[in-house]
Design a protein around this motif. Sequence first.
Motif, PDB file in Angstrom:
ATOM      1  N   ALA A   1     -18.719  -7.500   6.906  1.00  0.00           N
ATOM      2  CA  ALA A   1     -19.243  -6.368   6.011  1.00  0.00           C
ATOM      3  C   ALA A   1     -20.457  -6.379   6.123  1.00  0.00           C
ATOM      4  O   ALA A   1     -21.017  -5.264   5.862  1.00  0.00           O
ATOM      5  CB  ALA A   1     -18.907  -7.107   4.530  1.00  0.00           C
ATOM      6  N   SER A   2     -21.467  -7.230   6.321  1.00  0.00           N
ATOM      7  CA  SER A   2     -22.863  -7.207   6.356  1.00  0.00           C
ATOM      8  C   SER A   2     -23.331  -6.031   7.310  1.00  0.00           C
ATOM      9  O   SER A   2     -24.412  -5.275   7.038  1.00  0.00           O
ATOM     10  CB  SER A   2     -23.497  -8.448   6.751  1.00  0.00           C
ATOM     11  N   TRP A   3     -22.733  -5.718   8.451  1.00  0.00           N
ATOM     12  CA  TRP A   3     -23.018  -4.567   9.177  1.00  0.00           C
ATOM     13  C   TRP A   3     -21.888  -3.362   9.030  1.00  0.00           C
ATOM     14  O   TRP A   3     -22.324  -2.124   9.274  1.00  0.00           O
ATOM     15  CB  TRP A   3     -23.128  -5.073  10.689  1.00  0.00           C
ATOM     16  N   MET A   4     -20.812  -3.766   8.723  1.00  0.00           N
ATOM     17  CA  MET A   4     -19.710  -2.426   8.322  1.00  0.00           C
ATOM     18  C   MET A   4     -20.131  -1.846   7.403  1.00  0.00           C
ATOM     19  O   MET A   4     -19.782  -0.521   7.549  1.00  0.00           O
ATOM     20  CB  MET A   4     -18.225  -3.397   8.742  1.00  0.00           C
TER      21      MET A   4
ATOM     22  N   GLY B   1     -20.612   2.168   7.812  1.00  0.00           N
ATOM     23  CA  GLY B   1     -19.483   3.135   7.328  1.00  0.00           C
ATOM     24  C   GLY B   1     -20.046   4.199   6.278  1.00  0.00           C
ATOM     25  O   GLY B   1     -19.465   5.146   6.479  1.00  0.00           O
ATOM     26  N   LEU B   2     -21.215   3.843   5.865  1.00  0.00           N
ATOM     27  CA  LEU B   2     -22.082   4.834   4.975  1.00  0.00           C
ATOM     28  C   LEU B   2     -22.466   6.124   5.941  1.00  0.00           C
ATOM     29  O   LEU B   2     -22.628   7.278   5.421  1.00  0.00           O
ATOM     30  CB  LEU B   2     -23.071   4.410   4.266  1.00  0.00           C
ATOM     31  N   SER B   3     -22.521   6.037   7.115  1.00  0.00           N
ATOM     32  CA  SER B   3     -22.718   6.951   7.948  1.00  0.00           C
ATOM     33  C   SER B   3     -22.033   8.475   8.024  1.00  0.00           C
ATOM     34  O   SER B   3     -22.219   9.463   7.898  1.00  0.00           O
ATOM     35  CB  SER B   3     -22.843   6.755   9.416  1.00  0.00           C
ATOM     36  N   PHE B   4     -20.494   7.967   7.595  1.00  0.00           N
ATOM     37  CA  PHE B   4     -19.684   9.187   7.739  1.00  0.00           C
ATOM     38  C   PHE B   4     -19.963  10.290   6.330  1.00  0.00           C
ATOM     39  O   PHE B   4     -19.568  11.394   6.421  1.00  0.00           O
ATOM     40  CB  PHE B   4     -18.121   8.428   7.199  1.00  0.00           C
TER      41      PHE B   4
ATOM     42  N   ILE C   1     -17.335   0.894  14.553  1.00  0.00           N
ATOM     43  CA  ILE C   1     -16.694   0.229  13.389  1.00  0.00           C
ATOM     44  C   ILE C   1     -15.313  -0.544  13.533  1.00  0.00           C
ATOM     45  O   ILE C   1     -15.101  -1.449  13.060  1.00  0.00           O
ATOM     46  CB  ILE C   1     -16.709   1.105  11.934  1.00  0.00           C
ATOM     47  N   SER C   2     -14.552   0.008  14.464  1.00  0.00           N
ATOM     48  CA  SER C   2     -13.224  -0.764  14.864  1.00  0.00           C
ATOM     49  C   SER C   2     -13.469  -1.879  15.948  1.00  0.00           C
ATOM     50  O   SER C   2     -12.558  -2.534  16.075  1.00  0.00           O
ATOM     51  CB  SER C   2     -12.238   0.425  15.607  1.00  0.00           C
TER      52      SER C   2
ATOM     53  N   GLY D   1     -32.540   3.247  12.130  1.00  0.00           N
ATOM     54  CA  GLY D   1     -32.704   2.181  11.235  1.00  0.00           C
ATOM     55  C   GLY D   1     -31.672   1.180  11.208  1.00  0.00           C
ATOM     56  O   GLY D   1     -32.003  -0.084  11.104  1.00  0.00           O
ATOM     57  N   GLN D   2     -30.397   1.602  11.162  1.00  0.00           N
ATOM     58  CA  GLN D   2     -29.497   0.360  10.951  1.00  0.00           C
ATOM     59  C   GLN D   2     -29.403  -0.500  12.351  1.00  0.00           C
ATOM     60  O   GLN D   2     -29.225  -1.714  12.118  1.00  0.00           O
ATOM     61  CB  GLN D   2     -28.044   1.014  10.600  1.00  0.00           C
ATOM     62  N   ILE D   3     -29.593  -0.021  13.454  1.00  0.00           N
ATOM     63  CA  ILE D   3     -29.399  -1.070  14.576  1.00  0.00           C
ATOM     64  C   ILE D   3     -30.376  -1.765  14.545  1.00  0.00           C
ATOM     65  O   ILE D   3     -30.309  -2.972  15.174  1.00  0.00           O
ATOM     66  CB  ILE D   3     -29.382  -0.079  15.932  1.00  0.00           C
ATOM     67  N   SER D   4     -31.632  -1.531  14.092  1.00  0.00           N
ATOM     68  CA  SER D   4     -32.787  -2.504  14.043  1.00  0.00           C
ATOM     69  C   SER D   4     -32.464  -3.551  13.213  1.00  0.00           C
ATOM     70  O   SER D   4     -32.589  -4.734  13.728  1.00  0.00           O
ATOM     71  CB  SER D   4     -34.062  -1.863  13.700  1.00  0.00           C
TER      72      SER D   4
END
Length: 577
Positions: A215-218, A222-225, A141-142, A64-67
Amino acid sequence: MKVSNPLTSWKARHNTATDHNGTTQHIEKHEGYDDSPLPRLTWASFNMGILVSMGGFIFGYDTGQISGFLGMVDFLDRFGQRHADGTAYFSNVRAGLIVGLLSIGTLFGALIAAPIADKIGRKISIQIWCFVFSIGMVIQISSTHSWVQIMMGRWVAGLGVGALSLLVPMYQAETAPPHIRGALISAYQLMITFGIFLAAVFNYAAERHQAGKKASWMITMGLSFVVAAILGFGIIFFPDTPRYNYRLGKTEKAKQTMSHVYGVPENHWSVHHELEEIRIKLEAESEKGSSFHEWYSMFKAPKMFYRIALGMLLQMFQQLTGANYFFYYGVTVFKGTGINNSFVTQMILNGINFGVTFYGLYIVEHYGRRKSLMAGSAWMFICFMIFASVGHFSLDRATPTNTPKSSKAMIIFACFFIFGFATTWGPMIWTICGELYPSRYRAKGMALSTASNWFWNFMLAFFTPFITGDIDFRYGYVFAACNIVAGIGIYFFVIEGQGRTLEEIDTMYLMGVKPWQSSKWEVPPLELMDEKTRRDIEATNPERKVKVAAPPDAHVSPSNGSHHDASDKELESAPLH
């Protein structure tokens, strides 16, 4: 006036012994065993279904996030290409690689995870692959401006996602009671839809409040962790599967786990009966060779090539239903229909996808696999035919705002399609593949079928931008045709597993039970079978061999463990279950 407790009456209705067709049966008495009805659901099975299925949440959240990322200003500016006037864009190749390379990683992850799971267990394997997934997220993320780093990070994360897509249904299939096994395996798909939905919500919120910033995508990424940490740590408090423990000789541990999950004492007949089936199957699997020999022998084993091919085709058709056409490229697709905020549209679609999957958990155990999948195929065929026809013949693709009714109609039928997929083909294919293989080959068979899912996942993710660029919404006709073929395949090749034990389903495939007759099938005596069928069954169901080999005056009754005299004729006539 006395008011009865509704919870008490619900338990009375749902703690009744039922057969595989869902009809109430007389509870047979077995001397020396507890014959009380099985609880419909226990806290142990509920908690297992929720926590272990978080492996599906990881997959859905990443999907969902990559879309959404592809439509974010900052993500596009950092990792896109530039037109001559300086505006950023994603070429079809770059978009396809960023979206699709996760699927290549998942393909390898599913194949690698199978032998590891057989060697070290399902539980520890889940922990290891959660860690691998987290490494992939760190790589992504890096990254600041390298799209290649994003792509390779998705490949590494895909190793973890693919492994979990094998391990989670396997864990559920090997632990769940037969009467709710379909629902618990389907919980994997429920968590996928929940992950897709939350990713859409977070994408929308992040782009609205952090537009133009990293921050819009990071933040979303980051919540995946969090989910990986919950699954990796939470699985510590769960045992390994009863079937894996039994293979290691930990019979008491297997019995304790089954008793806890089933919610009954250890001397319950259902626990004893299923452990006996596991023992019998394992005796047929005792001759093991090298890893290469095991893979080779799997294809030569009775009816295994058929089942491996069936599992791979089912996972292929799950992708060819067309669901990921909306999930991967939903934001892009609905921009083409003139929707002002395609993030909102994607959030609505994903919310429907999540909400109606709960109904899928119900119908998998109440209407069966076969009828539900065939009905789902017909439903999705109709939806795609209308979606594609409106998109090609009615929608003004150059200026979609000129045809608002067409745009709305496409959104509506996309929602209808999601309803059909999320209640049938989404959860049930994972259920069937979890039931399809005997324990000796379950990890390897599921690895191949899951790898098929991820291969076609990649093919669709990579080539969809090129295909839609050439034939626009007529692409939907391709998916419509695939849905019809898939429904026909279910009728002719898939056996109904509702309410059956895994060992009984294995016997049905070995006997060549006709799929359209499988829902009412009963196990016949061995003496009524032809010689070839008997030999095939004895390869993985050595009841007859085991009993004949025992002393003639010391046969053990499966009902109460007492000794009695029996002729070879009586033993050969014993049902396989």
